[in-house]
Design a protein around this motif. Structure first.
Motif, short mmCIF file in Angstrom:
data_model
loop_
_atom_site.label_atom_id
_atom_site.label_comp_id
_atom_site.label_asym_id
_atom_site.label_seq_id
_atom_site.Cartn_x
_atom_site.Cartn_y
_atom_site.Cartn_z
N GLY A 1 34.20 38.17 43.50
CA GLY A 1 33.74 37.07 42.68
C GLY A 1 34.83 36.03 42.47
O GLY A 1 36.01 36.37 42.37
N GLY A 2 34.44 34.74 42.41
CA GLY A 2 35.42 33.69 42.19
C GLY A 2 36.16 33.85 40.87
O GLY A 2 37.39 33.74 40.80
N LEU A 3 35.41 34.14 39.78
CA LEU A 3 36.04 34.36 38.49
C LEU A 3 37.00 35.54 38.54
O LEU A 3 38.13 35.47 38.03
N GLN A 4 36.57 36.61 39.19
CA GLN A 4 37.40 37.82 39.24
C GLN A 4 38.69 37.58 40.03
O GLN A 4 39.75 38.08 39.66
N ARG A 5 38.60 36.81 41.10
CA ARG A 5 39.80 36.52 41.89
C ARG A 5 40.78 35.65 41.10
O ARG A 5 41.99 35.85 41.15
N ASP A 6 40.23 34.66 40.36
CA ASP A 6 41.10 33.85 39.51
C ASP A 6 41.77 34.71 38.44
O ASP A 6 42.97 34.59 38.18
N PHE A 7 40.97 35.56 37.81
CA PHE A 7 41.49 36.46 36.78
C PHE A 7 42.65 37.30 37.29
O PHE A 7 43.71 37.38 36.66
N LEU A 8 42.47 37.92 38.45
CA LEU A 8 43.49 38.80 38.98
C LEU A 8 44.76 38.03 39.32
O LEU A 8 45.88 38.47 39.02
N ASN B 1 35.47 36.02 29.58
CA ASN B 1 34.09 35.91 29.12
C ASN B 1 34.15 35.42 27.68
O ASN B 1 35.12 35.68 26.98
N LYS B 2 33.11 34.72 27.25
CA LYS B 2 33.10 34.19 25.88
C LYS B 2 32.95 35.33 24.88
O LYS B 2 32.07 36.17 25.03
N MET B 3 33.80 35.33 23.85
CA MET B 3 33.71 36.33 22.79
C MET B 3 34.60 35.90 21.62
O MET B 3 35.52 35.10 21.80
N PRO B 4 34.32 36.41 20.42
CA PRO B 4 35.16 36.06 19.27
C PRO B 4 36.58 36.61 19.42
O PRO B 4 36.82 37.60 20.13
N GLY B 5 37.53 35.95 18.76
CA GLY B 5 38.88 36.48 18.63
C GLY B 5 39.83 36.16 19.75
O GLY B 5 40.93 36.73 19.81
N LEU B 6 39.48 35.26 20.64
CA LEU B 6 40.34 34.94 21.77
C LEU B 6 41.37 33.87 21.39
O LEU B 6 41.07 32.94 20.65
N ASP B 7 42.57 34.00 21.95
CA ASP B 7 43.55 32.91 21.87
C ASP B 7 43.29 31.89 22.97
O ASP B 7 43.47 30.69 22.77
N PHE B 8 42.86 32.38 24.15
CA PHE B 8 42.53 31.51 25.29
C PHE B 8 41.23 32.00 25.92
O PHE B 8 41.00 33.20 26.04
N TYR B 9 40.39 31.05 26.32
CA TYR B 9 39.20 31.37 27.09
C TYR B 9 39.25 30.60 28.40
O TYR B 9 39.38 29.38 28.42
N TYR B 10 39.13 31.34 29.52
CA TYR B 10 39.09 30.74 30.85
C TYR B 10 37.64 30.45 31.18
O TYR B 10 36.84 31.36 31.41
N GLN C 1 42.01 28.27 22.50
CA GLN C 1 42.32 27.19 23.44
C GLN C 1 41.47 27.39 24.69
O GLN C 1 41.26 28.53 25.14
N LEU C 2 40.99 26.30 25.26
CA LEU C 2 39.94 26.36 26.27
C LEU C 2 40.46 25.87 27.61
O LEU C 2 40.83 24.70 27.76
#
Length: 374
Positions: free
Chosen positions: A14-21, A88-97, A139-140
């Motif tokens: 997955g594109g998201l997964q490759r970016d994440f890694l 993934n979107k969820m409460p409590g994040l400092d950063f969301y990709y 931060q987004l």
């Protein structure tokens, strides 16, 4: 520092997964400890960070995601970390990709009132609101400027919280890093004739990526043109529905479905045209992988990275609202005009040589780690 990375599911294609890694590896390479929390991990487990499999038992995806969040939130209270980065979107994040579109906007456009009464809607809406609402600390990290307007519209998010990132294509995907003769070698190995036109589509979630649209465009070609085309579809999804459609359209012999593959760079070297008429796509990293491979692209305008195709002049952007006839015509003109495809390929290679399409992971790590020193 200790950085927590949160991702519901990891699979290698997955594109998201490759970016994440790649971002996780970049942060770890700078000497920081990375802890990954995920519900499942498919494929090889790279060295350099700790992977924690979060136990979930719910039957629905939104139920599993809610369980995941509760479990991770409790764990993070016990083991202090310096920063929490979510994919993934969820409460409590400092950063969301932000590799996904605005859920509130998607619901407003596509769903009726009754959908808003479902537990699924309540879950995803509340998790998105917690991430983007005005006054939240998250931060987004955004892939395209076009994503931002929808979130501001629905949540009045402060503009100062958005950070637009450059693309992050692996340099090994670039045309100049492919072995000499790789196109001919792949085609010969797979029985693809010199005169055949190899159409390629890459991406999991065949419905959202518009595979049905591609099949119908191929079927609409005149028989003498269509007989010269071969269509490869690569992605992690169930293909039976689309194989049945190919049979109904009379093109089953020219369509081949593959699960995720590790040789996409070779495939792109061998292909003549990349198709991506998606219904929805926040960015579309595969578009730029095609560009850096020197591959012409036909893409729907809805894709966040479609503007790169237009700027580079290396293909066709099908305007919104999408019309199947527009795709049919664009495909016909592309497959019947070898000189046009060659010109597009040359422009794609030039764009790959002159634009920053590669630094996403480093820039993201700079933002995440830099914030800890503010």
């Amino acid at each position: 520092m200790i950085i927590a990375f949160c991702l519901y599911k990891y699979f290698p294609y997955g594109g998201l997964q490759r970016d994440f890694l790649r971002i996780a590896q970049t942060v770890a390479s700078r000497g920081h400890k990375v802890i990954i929390f995920t519900q499942q991990w498919q494929g090889e487990r790279p060295q350099g960070f700790e992977i924690v499999i979060v136990p979930v038992t719910a039957r629905t995806n939104h139920g599993k995601n809610a369980q995941y969040h509760r479990w991770v939130a409790a764990r993070l209270k016990q083991y202090a970390v310096d920063c929490v980065v979510g994919f993934n979107k969820m409460p409590g994040l400092d950063f969301y990709y932000a590799a996904d579109v605005c859920y509130a906007e998607k619901v407003a456009r596509e769903k009726g009132f009754l959908y808003k009464l479902t537990p699924r809607y309540r879950h995803y809406a509340s998790f998105e609101r917690a991430t983007f609402e005005r006054g939240a600390r998250t931060q987004l990290l955004m892939l395209t400027a076009t994503q931002i307007s929808d979130f501001v519209k629905h949540y009045h998010t402060e503009k100062s919280r958005f950070h637009i990132l450059p693309p992050g294509i692996y340099p090994d995907r670039k045309y100049s890093n492919q072995p000499a003769g790789s196109r001919d070698a792949f085609r010969k190995k797979n029985g693809i004739g010199e005169q055949q036109i190899l159409l390629l589509q890459v991406g999991s979630d065949f419905r959202r990526k518009g595979v049905e649209r591609s099949l119908r465009a191929i079927a609409a070609l005149p028989e003498n043109v269509r007989s010269q085309c071969l269509y490869y579809v690569v992605g992690q999804d169930k293909s039976a529905r689309y194989e049945n459609l190919a049979r109904q359209l009379g093109i089953a012999d020219q369509v081949v479905f593959f699960a995720g593959r590790d040789d996409v760079a070779e495939l792109m070297s061998a292909a003549d045209l990349l198709l991506h008429p998606a219904y929805q796509e926040a960015a579309g990293i595969v578009l730029l992988e095609g560009v850096v491979a020197g591959l012409p692209v036909i893409v729907s305008e809805v894709c966040g990275y479609a503007h790169h195709i237009k700027t580079a002049g290396c293909g066709v952007v099908i305007p919104e609202p999408f019309a199947q006839e527009s795709l049919n015509l664009a495909l016909f003109e592309a497959v019947t005009d070898a000189e046009k495809r060659q010109a597009w390929a040359e422009k794609a290679r030039s764009y790959a040589d002159t634009e920053d399409l590669y630094s996403l992971a480093d820039k993201t790590a700079d933002i995440i780690l830099g914030s800890q020193h503010d």
